[in-house]
Write an enzyme that holds these catalytic residues in place. Structure first.
Site, PDB file in Angstrom:
ATOM      1  N   ASP A  15      -5.446  -8.203   3.545  1.00  0.00           N
ATOM      2  CA  ASP A  15      -5.638  -6.960   2.818  1.00  0.00           C
ATOM      3  C   ASP A  15      -5.422  -5.817   3.806  1.00  0.00           C
ATOM      4  OD1 ASP A  15      -6.784  -5.080   0.787  1.00  0.00           O
ATOM      5  OD2 ASP A  15      -8.372  -4.958   2.294  1.00  0.00           O
ATOM      6  N   ALA A  16      -4.999  -4.658   3.305  1.00  0.00           N
ATOM      7  CA  ALA A  16      -4.725  -3.525   4.195  1.00  0.00           C
ATOM      8  C   ALA A  16      -5.938  -2.619   4.373  1.00  0.00           C
ATOM      9  CB  ALA A  16      -3.535  -2.723   3.673  1.00  0.00           C
ATOM     10  N   TYR A  17      -6.392  -2.016   3.260  1.00  0.00           N
ATOM     11  CA  TYR A  17      -7.375  -0.933   3.343  1.00  0.00           C
ATOM     12  C   TYR A  17      -8.794  -1.481   3.462  1.00  0.00           C
ATOM     13  CZ  TYR A  17      -3.301   1.751   2.156  1.00  0.00           C
ATOM     14  OH  TYR A  17      -2.043   2.303   2.181  1.00  0.00           O
ATOM     15  N   ARG A  46     -13.855   6.162  -1.605  1.00  0.00           N
ATOM     16  CA  ARG A  46     -13.464   4.753  -1.588  1.00  0.00           C
ATOM     17  C   ARG A  46     -13.958   4.016  -2.837  1.00  0.00           C
ATOM     18  NH1 ARG A  46      -9.965   0.739  -0.498  1.00  0.00           N
ATOM     19  NH2 ARG A  46     -10.966  -1.148   0.307  1.00  0.00           N
ATOM     20  N   SER A 122      -1.408  -5.875  -0.476  1.00  0.00           N
ATOM     21  CA  SER A 122      -2.291  -4.734  -0.717  1.00  0.00           C
ATOM     22  C   SER A 122      -2.070  -4.132  -2.090  1.00  0.00           C
ATOM     23  CB  SER A 122      -2.026  -3.660   0.355  1.00  0.00           C
ATOM     24  OG  SER A 122      -2.724  -2.470   0.076  1.00  0.00           O
ATOM     25  N   ASN A 123      -3.153  -3.530  -2.606  1.00  0.00           N
ATOM     26  CA  ASN A 123      -3.041  -2.704  -3.809  1.00  0.00           C
ATOM     27  C   ASN A 123      -2.204  -1.461  -3.562  1.00  0.00           C
ATOM     28  OD1 ASN A 123      -4.578  -4.311  -5.518  1.00  0.00           O
ATOM     29  ND2 ASN A 123      -6.486  -3.222  -5.122  1.00  0.00           N
TER      30      ASN A 123
END
Length: 226
Positions: A15-17, A46, A122-123
């Site tokens: 995942d990125a964030y 967030r 990622s989203n």
């Protein structure tokens, strides 16, 4: 690093964030200008960003993650009216160039040295991810940067996780999925990935029926022998 964890795995997906990139570094960069509500503003930003992704994903009304990021910041600024709204543009610019956690490059390189390919799933939409990866100079440490855009939905939809399998032509059993988000780990586990929950903030566990394969405090713990 646990050899049992990596047995049969040829791909490590991240995942990125919140996992590779510190989502709170955008507000932290302007903490002096934001003022005493910097922490709750960042937390609200967030929280709403994720909430919007779940609502739009479940209702089948897909919107780009960047548009949801903008809408979430607008909500946070409305929630904390003492924060100068003229900071909106600066905060969004900072979010485009989030700080990577310090252990990320070396961890990615170590996994690749052990024969695994590495990828982001990622989203975030493609433009967001391209800029974030470039800003943090992570491109040379990754084999692919994948957005959920082609599926027109967000994690935790199985269609989102399937993107990684389709891109590399492998089954879920060949993937180790790493995320700091417990809900993301639950979704990935349901899809069939082995999972590493990067519990950076020592949060309590949840989703007992969809447990992580391992729990670690930071990504470099993947490199520590079991």
């Amino acid at each position: 690093m646990s050899e049992t964890l990596l047995a049969g795995k040829c791909l490590a997906v991240f995942d990125a964030y919140g996992t590779l990139f510190d989502v709170h570094s955008a507000v932290q960069r302007h903490e002096g200008a934001v003022g005493p509500e910097a922490v709750p503003l960042s937390e609200t930003w967030r929280t709403k960003q994720l909430e919007y992704s779940w609502v739009y994903g479940l209702t089948g009304r897909y919107r780009s993650f960047w548009s949801l990021t903008e809408a979430a910041l607008d909500f946070a600024l409305a929630r904390y009216p003492g924060v100068d709204r003229s900071l909106r543009g600066r905060l969004l610019d900072a979010y485009r160039d989030l700080d990577a956690y310090p252990e990320v490059p070396a961890t990615l390189d170590a996994l690749r040295a052990r024969g695994l390919r590495t990828a982001i799933l990622s989203n975030g939409d493609a433009a967001m991810l391209e800029r974030a990866v470039a800003s943090a100079d992570l491109g040379r440490h990754l084999d692919a940067t994948l957005s959920v855009d082609p599926a027109q939905t967000f994690k935790t939809s199985p269609a989102a996780y399937r993107i990684a399998c389709d891109r590399f032509g492998i089954g879920p059993e060949a993937v180790l999925f790493c995320s700091s988000n417990r809900w993301d780990i639950a979704g990935a586990a349901a899809f069939g990935f082995a999972t590493a929950w990067v519990n950076r903030r020592a949060a309590p566990d949840e989703y007992a029926d969809l447990p992580p394969t391992i729990v670690i405090g930071s990504l470099d713990a993947l490199l520590v022998p079991a």
